[in-house]
Enzyme design. Structure first.
Site, mmCIF file in Angstrom:
data_model
loop_
_atom_site.group_PDB
_atom_site.id
_atom_site.type_symbol
_atom_site.label_atom_id
_atom_site.label_comp_id
_atom_site.label_asym_id
_atom_site.label_seq_id
_atom_site.Cartn_x
_atom_site.Cartn_y
_atom_site.Cartn_z
ATOM 1 C CG HIS A 45 -2.503 13.221 -4.640
ATOM 2 N ND1 HIS A 45 -3.628 13.927 -4.255
ATOM 3 C CD2 HIS A 45 -1.928 12.788 -3.479
ATOM 4 C CE1 HIS A 45 -3.710 13.919 -2.930
ATOM 5 N NE2 HIS A 45 -2.701 13.231 -2.440
ATOM 6 C CE LYS B 5 -26.944 -5.722 2.546
ATOM 7 N NZ LYS B 5 -28.143 -4.875 2.635
HETATM 8 N N1 ASP Z 1 0.931 11.144 0.282
HETATM 9 C C1 ASP Z 1 1.311 11.026 -1.102
HETATM 10 C C2 ASP Z 1 0.283 10.231 -1.878
HETATM 11 O O1 ASP Z 1 -0.799 9.999 -1.390
HETATM 12 C C3 ASP Z 1 2.693 10.548 -1.276
HETATM 13 C C4 ASP Z 1 2.982 9.151 -0.833
HETATM 14 O O2 ASP Z 1 2.107 8.441 -0.330
HETATM 15 O O3 ASP Z 1 4.153 8.774 -0.990
HETATM 16 O O4 ASP Z 1 0.538 9.873 -3.003
#
Ligand code: ASP
Length: 346
Positions: free
Chosen positions: A163, A109
């Protein structure tokens, strides 16, 4: 401070903003973790694993965050990190809700993702988010800190940038693997593959400033070298590193080889197809080159860079990494909600 000024601060300057009364609150970037925190999280994860072995221990863990709710906002593909976090929340007795597809939310929306997440935050006590755009989790943490009802935010993957919880599980795996070999200090670690767009290698490399005498080997095709911002950070923090394109030459020198797949989801026009990535595959014969006490890691999912034959070798620790991830996430959530003390007293 407004968002624009905050955004420009260095990671180390932002650290205080991610804390609350001296305790970790938001988990946004690897630069926010110091050695004390990393040692503590590893030890706490190990303690939790031991406690979870008995039925009574499992019930104790379940009681710790009963009645608390977590929302998993995962709008970039994920099953393993999603399930790992969900299991970690459930081990501590939390209830989980999930958003995985914004096509069913008010974003269609015209609502901004910021407003969407802020609305959802009203229902929960913790937000765990994976988002394709770098900096979004940080922006949400910033917005919520300035709102009437802040809740902690955990970054479960921010595009090609970071990450941080994968880096924690990688540290926990290194910590456990080198327990009888003097720990992570002084170890030589090769990070192999798509270093330009791999967020796991970036977050892990940031953490190396917390260890004495570590040397990193960045092994990648020339097109996928580690970005300059990270190399600059390592220089500033006096972490030794070397760049190479020769995996076979690096393997005998290192204590850990961290393999990664090509991150072609970030291609703009299919450029990955023009790169010879096979030179960055761990070939079965390389097992002969690897030191007897070295380890082979991979954040998974894997492709051809890590043939399944390698799984039989006792130095392959990537399945252990997966399990370690769940325990380290339990430890992290326990720390955020300040129940670490109860766990130690159990
Ligand atoms: N699982 C890991 C990430 O989320 C590595 C990858 O996807 O290659 O970055």
């Amino acid at each position: 401070m407004d968002w624009e000024s905050f955004k420009r601060l260095r990671g180390s300057q932002k650290k205080a903003f991610f804390m609350r009364d001296g305790n970790i609150y938001h988990v946004i970037m690897a630069q926010q973790f110091d050695r004390g925190f990393l040692d503590e999280i590893c030890n706490l994860a190990t303690r939790i694993r031991q406690i979870a072995k008995s039925n009574e221990g499992t019930r104790f863990l379940l009681s710790l965050l009963q009645g608390r709710r977590a929302m998993l906002y995962f709008v970039q593909p994920s099953t393993r990190t999603f399930l790992s976090f969900m299991s970690a929340c459930q081990i501590l007795g939390m209830q989980c809700s999930e958003v995985r597809d914004t096509s069913t939310s008010s974003e269609v929306k015209g609502e901004t993702p910021e407003d969407t997440v802020r609305t959802f935050s009203s229902y929960v006590d913790l937000i765990i988010m994976r988002y394709p755009e770098p900096g979004f989790a940080e922006r949400i943490a910033f917005l919520l800190n300035n709102s009437g009802r802040p809740v902690p935010v955990i970054n479960a993957g921010s595009g090609r940038d970071q990450h941080p919880t994968q880096a924690l599980l990688d540290i926990y795996t290194l910590h456990r693997s080198f327990e009888d070999q003097g720990g992570i200090d002084g170890k030589k670690i090769a990070l192999v593959g798509d270093l330009k767009r791999g967020r796991t290698v970036r977050s892990l490399a940031y953490l190396m400033k917390n260890y004495e005498g570590v040397k990193l080997y960045f092994v990648s095709p020339p097109e996928l070298r580690m970005e300059d911002d990270l190399k600059e950070y390592l220089r500033e923090h006096e972490v030794e590193f070397e760049e190479s394109e020769d995996l076979a030459e690096v393997i005998p020198q290192v204590d850990a080889v961290y393999m990664t797949r090509i991150q072609d989801e970030y291609d703009l026009e299919g450029e990955s197809k023009r790169i010879d990535y096979s030179r960055f595959h761990f070939k079965v014969e390389y097992l002969q080159l690897l030191k007897p006490n070295a380890i082979i890691m991979h954040p998974l999912p894997r492709r051809q860079e890590l043939p399944t034959e390698i799984d039989q070798d006792r130095r392959a620790v990537y399945w252990r990494q997966v399990r370690n991830g769940m325990w380290v996430r339990v430890a992290l959530i326990a720390k955020i909600f300040r129940v670490g003390g109860e766990i130690w007293h159990y």
